[in-house]
Scaffold this active site. Structure first.
Site, PDB file in Angstrom:
ATOM      1  N   ASP A  31       0.847  -1.185  -0.223  1.00 10.49           N
ATOM      2  CA  ASP A  31      -0.142  -0.252   0.185  1.00 10.49           C
ATOM      3  C   ASP A  31       0.752   0.998  -0.604  1.00 10.49           C
ATOM      4  N   ARG A 100     -11.323   5.758  -5.240  1.00 14.08           N
ATOM      5  CA  ARG A 100     -12.294   4.597  -5.591  1.00 14.08           C
ATOM      6  C   ARG A 100     -13.433   5.690  -4.497  1.00 14.08           C
ATOM      7  N   ASN A 118      -3.605   7.284 -12.042  1.00 11.46           N
ATOM      8  CA  ASN A 118      -3.724   5.821 -10.901  1.00 11.46           C
ATOM      9  C   ASN A 118      -4.808   4.885 -11.119  1.00 11.46           C
ATOM     10  N   THR A 144     -16.254  -2.779  -9.694  1.00 14.19           N
ATOM     11  CA  THR A 144     -17.672  -2.526  -9.148  1.00 14.19           C
ATOM     12  C   THR A 144     -19.048  -2.717 -10.136  1.00 14.19           C
ATOM     13  N   SER A 179     -18.924   8.097 -13.730  1.00 12.41           N
ATOM     14  CA  SER A 179     -17.566   8.520 -13.240  1.00 12.41           C
ATOM     15  C   SER A 179     -16.873   8.452 -13.580  1.00 12.41           C
ATOM     16  N   TYR A 181     -14.400   8.065 -11.732  1.00 10.79           N
ATOM     17  CA  TYR A 181     -13.815   7.014 -10.966  1.00 10.79           C
ATOM     18  C   TYR A 181     -14.033   5.903 -11.959  1.00 10.79           C
ATOM     19  N   HIS A 182     -15.749   5.263 -11.975  1.00 10.17           N
ATOM     20  CA  HIS A 182     -16.368   4.251 -12.408  1.00 10.17           C
ATOM     21  C   HIS A 182     -16.023   4.019 -13.705  1.00 10.17           C
ATOM     22  N   LYS A 185     -12.288   2.315 -13.575  1.00 12.43           N
ATOM     23  CA  LYS A 185     -12.929   0.375 -13.813  1.00 12.43           C
ATOM     24  C   LYS A 185     -13.248  -0.299 -14.890  1.00 12.43           C
ATOM     25  N   VAL A 211     -20.498  -1.092  -0.321  1.00 13.11           N
ATOM     26  CA  VAL A 211     -20.127  -2.477   0.794  1.00 13.11           C
ATOM     27  C   VAL A 211     -20.481  -1.457   2.022  1.00 13.11           C
ATOM     28  N   VAL A 327     -25.065  13.251 -11.985  1.00 12.26           N
ATOM     29  CA  VAL A 327     -25.943  13.535 -12.570  1.00 12.26           C
ATOM     30  C   VAL A 327     -26.498  11.780 -12.918  1.00 12.26           C
TER      31      VAL A 327
HETATM   32  P1  NAD Z   1      -9.865   2.772   0.230  1.00 13.04           P
HETATM   33  O1  NAD Z   1      -9.425   4.157  -0.347  1.00 13.04           O
HETATM   34  O2  NAD Z   1     -10.643   2.487   1.436  1.00 13.04           O
HETATM   35  O3  NAD Z   1      -8.857   1.710  -0.051  1.00 13.04           O
HETATM   36  C1  NAD Z   1      -8.282   1.946  -1.080  1.00 13.04           C
HETATM   37  C2  NAD Z   1      -6.052   1.352  -0.892  1.00 13.04           C
HETATM   38  O4  NAD Z   1      -5.360   1.461  -1.639  1.00 13.04           O
HETATM   39  C3  NAD Z   1      -5.990   2.676   0.236  1.00 13.04           C
HETATM   40  O5  NAD Z   1      -5.175   2.466   1.252  1.00 13.04           O
HETATM   41  C4  NAD Z   1      -4.686   3.309  -1.177  1.00 13.04           C
HETATM   42  O6  NAD Z   1      -4.145   3.917   0.003  1.00 13.04           O
HETATM   43  C5  NAD Z   1      -4.407   2.279  -1.644  1.00 13.04           C
HETATM   44  N1  NAD Z   1      -3.459   2.556  -2.992  1.00 13.04           N
HETATM   45  C6  NAD Z   1      -4.459   3.310  -3.472  1.00 13.04           C
HETATM   46  N2  NAD Z   1      -3.457   3.932  -4.892  1.00 13.04           N
HETATM   47  C7  NAD Z   1      -2.715   2.542  -4.315  1.00 13.04           C
HETATM   48  C8  NAD Z   1      -1.226   2.800  -5.135  1.00 13.04           C
HETATM   49  N3  NAD Z   1      -1.548   3.650  -7.270  1.00 13.04           N
HETATM   50  N4  NAD Z   1      -0.715   2.208  -5.173  1.00 13.04           N
HETATM   51  C9  NAD Z   1      -0.871   1.187  -3.955  1.00 13.04           C
HETATM   52  N5  NAD Z   1      -1.609   1.660  -3.168  1.00 13.04           N
HETATM   53  C10 NAD Z   1      -2.900   2.566  -3.818  1.00 13.04           C
HETATM   54  O7  NAD Z   1     -10.656   1.794  -0.258  1.00 13.04           O
HETATM   55  P2  NAD Z   1     -11.837   0.655  -0.528  1.00 13.04           P
HETATM   56  O8  NAD Z   1     -13.393   1.188  -0.273  1.00 13.04           O
HETATM   57  O9  NAD Z   1     -11.423  -0.709   0.754  1.00 13.04           O
HETATM   58  O10 NAD Z   1     -12.031   0.280  -2.436  1.00 13.04           O
HETATM   59  C11 NAD Z   1     -10.968  -0.874  -2.226  1.00 13.04           C
HETATM   60  C12 NAD Z   1     -11.541  -1.649  -3.898  1.00 13.04           C
HETATM   61  O11 NAD Z   1     -13.084  -1.889  -3.947  1.00 13.04           O
HETATM   62  C13 NAD Z   1     -11.128   0.019  -4.587  1.00 13.04           C
HETATM   63  O12 NAD Z   1     -10.936  -0.177  -6.078  1.00 13.04           O
HETATM   64  C14 NAD Z   1     -12.089   0.125  -5.356  1.00 13.04           C
HETATM   65  O13 NAD Z   1     -12.609   0.477  -6.252  1.00 13.04           O
HETATM   66  C15 NAD Z   1     -13.804  -0.913  -5.079  1.00 13.04           C
HETATM   67  N6  NAD Z   1     -14.872  -0.913  -3.479  1.00 13.04           N
HETATM   68  C16 NAD Z   1     -15.390  -0.614  -3.728  1.00 13.04           C
HETATM   69  C17 NAD Z   1     -15.863  -0.932  -2.792  1.00 13.04           C
HETATM   70  C18 NAD Z   1     -17.004   0.151  -1.448  1.00 13.04           C
HETATM   71  O14 NAD Z   1     -17.439   0.516  -0.997  1.00 13.04           O
HETATM   72  N7  NAD Z   1     -15.744   0.594  -0.519  1.00 13.04           N
HETATM   73  C19 NAD Z   1     -17.314  -1.125  -3.493  1.00 13.04           C
HETATM   74  C20 NAD Z   1     -16.775  -1.887  -4.840  1.00 13.04           C
HETATM   75  C21 NAD Z   1     -15.896  -1.814  -5.024  1.00 13.04           C
HETATM   76  N1  USQ Z   2     -26.250   8.377  -2.745  1.00 11.83           N
HETATM   77  C1  USQ Z   2     -27.156   9.366  -1.643  1.00 11.83           C
HETATM   78  N2  USQ Z   2     -26.845   9.919  -0.445  1.00 11.83           N
HETATM   79  C2  USQ Z   2     -25.534  10.226   0.284  1.00 11.83           C
HETATM   80  C3  USQ Z   2     -25.197   9.478  -0.617  1.00 11.83           C
HETATM   81  C4  USQ Z   2     -25.120   8.600  -2.198  1.00 11.83           C
HETATM   82  O1  USQ Z   2     -28.636   9.650  -2.103  1.00 11.83           O
HETATM   83  O2  USQ Z   2     -25.339  10.360   1.011  1.00 11.83           O
HETATM   84  C5  USQ Z   2     -26.878   8.117  -3.673  1.00 11.83           C
HETATM   85  C6  USQ Z   2     -26.072   8.423  -5.302  1.00 11.83           C
HETATM   86  O3  USQ Z   2     -26.689   9.330  -5.180  1.00 11.83           O
HETATM   87  C7  USQ Z   2     -26.082   7.072  -5.475  1.00 11.83           C
HETATM   88  C8  USQ Z   2     -25.958   5.836  -5.263  1.00 11.83           C
HETATM   89  O4  USQ Z   2     -26.731   6.548  -3.403  1.00 11.83           O
HETATM   90  O5  USQ Z   2     -27.167   7.228  -6.629  1.00 11.83           O
HETATM   91  C9  USQ Z   2     -24.989   5.197  -4.839  1.00 11.83           C
HETATM   92  O6  USQ Z   2     -23.428   6.948  -3.668  1.00 11.83           O
HETATM   93  P1  USQ Z   2     -22.387   6.182  -2.466  1.00 11.83           P
HETATM   94  O7  USQ Z   2     -21.550   7.517  -2.748  1.00 11.83           O
HETATM   95  O8  USQ Z   2     -22.872   5.185  -1.910  1.00 11.83           O
HETATM   96  O9  USQ Z   2     -21.471   4.845  -3.443  1.00 11.83           O
HETATM   97  P2  USQ Z   2     -21.177   4.972  -5.294  1.00 11.83           P
HETATM   98  O10 USQ Z   2     -20.266   5.989  -5.463  1.00 11.83           O
HETATM   99  O11 USQ Z   2     -22.183   3.969  -6.114  1.00 11.83           O
HETATM  100  O12 USQ Z   2     -19.359   4.157  -5.248  1.00 11.83           O
HETATM  101  C10 USQ Z   2     -19.237   3.534  -3.942  1.00 11.83           C
HETATM  102  C11 USQ Z   2     -17.405   3.531  -4.063  1.00 11.83           C
HETATM  103  C12 USQ Z   2     -17.135   2.771  -5.005  1.00 11.83           C
HETATM  104  C13 USQ Z   2     -17.861   1.676  -5.456  1.00 11.83           C
HETATM  105  C14 USQ Z   2     -19.160   1.631  -5.627  1.00 11.83           C
HETATM  106  C15 USQ Z   2     -20.029   0.089  -6.414  1.00 11.83           C
HETATM  107  O13 USQ Z   2     -17.250   4.486  -3.312  1.00 11.83           O
HETATM  108  O14 USQ Z   2     -15.814   2.778  -4.665  1.00 11.83           O
HETATM  109  O15 USQ Z   2     -17.145   1.548  -6.933  1.00 11.83           O
HETATM  110  O16 USQ Z   2     -20.232   1.936  -4.765  1.00 11.83           O
HETATM  111  S1  USQ Z   2     -21.837   0.935  -7.128  1.00 11.83           S
HETATM  112  O17 USQ Z   2     -22.092   1.187  -6.789  1.00 11.83           O
HETATM  113  O18 USQ Z   2     -22.687  -0.405  -7.242  1.00 11.83           O
HETATM  114  O19 USQ Z   2     -20.678   0.704  -8.332  1.00 11.83           O
END
Ligand code: NAD
Ligand code: USQ
Length: 383
Positions: A31, A100, A118, A144, A179, A181-182, A185, A211, A327
């Site tokens: 990390d 993320r 990144n 995702t 987005s 971000y998305h 992925k 999650v 959006v």
């Molecule tokens: P997080 O931000 O808590 O953890 C990500 C970790 O990766 C951090 O510790 C960060 O320091 C490290 N990192 C980022 N870029 C790096 C790099 N270039 N080199 C080395 N380390 C790096 O995120 P999370 O919520 O644990 O999510 C983890 C993964 O799961 C992400 O890829 C995210 O897209 C995916 N994901 C998360 C969720 C969610 O709800 N949290 C949902 C779906 C998918």
């Molecule tokens: N939302 C609200 N109120 C809030 C926050 C969010 O209504 O206070 C809505 C958003 O507009 C969106 C939905 O809830 O429609 C989900 O938003 P979120 O912030 O909970 O999740 P998202 O931006 O989609 O991203 C998170 C993680 C990302 C992962 C993704 C899975 O941060 O890393 O990829 O969930 S998924 O949604 O299936 O793409």
């Protein structure tokens, strides 16, 4: 089996590294700690106070006798990545190490570019490191559900069979991410698919839903092992945010109509899904896609569930419908398959059973740490 967890200091990665270590895997965390840096830059903090990584790992060793190796560095630095991999010799690599947050990626041009470079370059470096040094190892990559967007037809697991003008083919499912971000992925998925095709790499893309929860068997063992729980408008996800909002008496921040429907899963199922993917690796040359969620909810449903559960703690919770900063469709069809992980043996946790223990109770315990300035969303997709 030796498993390298990239992003192992983060929310999903920390819980996964401990879980795999507890289950007898030899685990290393890699990390860059950049996430802790982004929190500092945004002036936000996880609700739960997380210990520095070395302290966390020492505590884990003291409690269980198990060592988790640590490599601190950025996977965008290819020689660092290769050196770490050569030293650790992984059989499987779980890749969580990306930026993320959708709102983070939409702050401005700089954050969009940073997110995509990144994520996409880091992932591409990893593919090359595997090709050059570990062609037989198994990549378990976190994708995702948001890669698919919200199409008006059922969502399959990665591929869809289409008949067109009398011919038929099975093709990657169309992607409509919401987005920058998305989108990163989606770019990753294409690069992994191509690398499997040309180099015969083996990979599993876990298209994970949102999650929730803070508790796993391992992170609950000790205060120093506690996981992060983000609630701010940039890194906090909907359900985690709603629970913390309820705990401090803030109206729940539903964006727009609240008909946005997504896949959700408990962090305890995240760690189990990753374990199942590692234990049942993809074939050489196979790019396998699993949809990793256990239940579907609309955001409005979630708000109602949190309102009800918080009432059992004596809290009076209101629900607000804010102008949507994103959006996105606010009312739509959403029906996604998730049978691959269930058929490998996943036994899901359900939100109705875990809302209190894994979320609201933590929110109540640490509510004195909430910075109310960070609750409302500040990032807009447009304007
Ligand atoms: P997080 O931000 O808590 O953890 C990500 C970790 O990766 C951090 O510790 C960060 O320091 C490290 N990192 C980022 N870029 C790096 C790099 N270039 N080199 C080395 N380390 C790096 O995120 P999370 O919520 O644990 O999510 C983890 C993964 O799961 C992400 O890829 C995210 O897209 C995916 N994901 C998360 C969720 C969610 O709800 N949290 C949902 C779906 C998918
Ligand atoms: N939302 C609200 N109120 C809030 C926050 C969010 O209504 O206070 C809505 C958003 O507009 C969106 C939905 O809830 O429609 C989900 O938003 P979120 O912030 O909970 O999740 P998202 O931006 O989609 O991203 C998170 C993680 C990302 C992962 C993704 C899975 O941060 O890393 O990829 O969930 S998924 O949604 O299936 O793409």
């Amino acid at each position: 089996m030796r498993v390298l967890v990239i992003g192992g200091d983060g929310y999903c990665g920390w819980a996964t590294a401990l879980h795999l270590s507890n289950r007898g895997y030899d685990v290393a965390i890699l990390d860059s700690l950049v996430r802790r840096h982004w929190d500092l830059e945004l002036c936000v903090e996880t609700l739960t106070p997380i210990a520095p990584i070395k302290q966390r790992l020492q505590r884990w060793k003291d409690l269980t006798g198990k060592t988790i190796d640590l490599f601190i560095g950025d996977i965008n630095n290819y020689s660092f990545l290769v050196d770490a991999m050569l030293q650790f010799q992984p059989d499987a690599i779980v890749h969580f190490g990306e930026q993320r947050s959708a709102p983070f990626s939409m702050i401005d041009r700089e954050h969009a570019v940073m997110t995509q470079s990144n994520n996409v370059i880091g992932n591409l470096n990893l593919l090359y490191a595997m090709y050059e040094h570990f062609p037989n190892s198994h990549l378990v990559k976190l994708g995702t559900m948001g890669e698919y967007g919200t199409p008006n037809i059922d969502i399959e697991e990665g591929y869809i069979t289409i008949e067109h003008n009398g011919r038929k083919d099975t093709l990657p499912y169309p992607k409509q991410p919401g987005s920058f971000y998305h989108l990163s992925k989606v770019h990753d998925s294409h690069n992994i698919h191509f690398a499997c095709k040309i180099w015969g790499l083996r990979a599993t893309d876990l298209n994970q839903g949102v999650v929730y929860g803070v508790l796993t068997d391992e992170t609950g063992m000790d205060e120093l092992l506690i996981n992060r729980l983000d609630y701010d408008g940039v890194f906090g996800t909907a359900l985690n945010r709603f629970c913390i909002q309820a705990a401090i008496g803030h109206p729940l921040t539903v964006y727009g109509k609240g008909g946005q429907t997504r896949g959700f899963l408990d962090i305890r199922d995240t760690v189990r899904c990753v374990e199942l993917a590692i234990a049942n690796p993809a074939e050489a040359g196979e790019f396998r896609v699993f949809n990793q969620f256990t239940e579907l909810f609309s955001i409005g449903d979630l708000a109602a569930m949190v309102q009800k559960a918080s009432a059992s703690l004596g809290l009076k919770t209101e629900i607000d419908h804010l102008e949507n900063p994103r959006v996105e469709k606010e009312e739509h069809y959403f029906n996604a398959k998730n049978t691959n992980l269930l058929s490998l043996g996943l036994q899901p946790h359900f939100l109705s059973d875990s809302l209190l223990d894994s979320l609201l109770n933590f929110a109540m315990k640490y509510r004195h740490r909430v910075d109310e300035q960070e609750i409302l969303p500040k990032v807009k997709w447009k304007g």
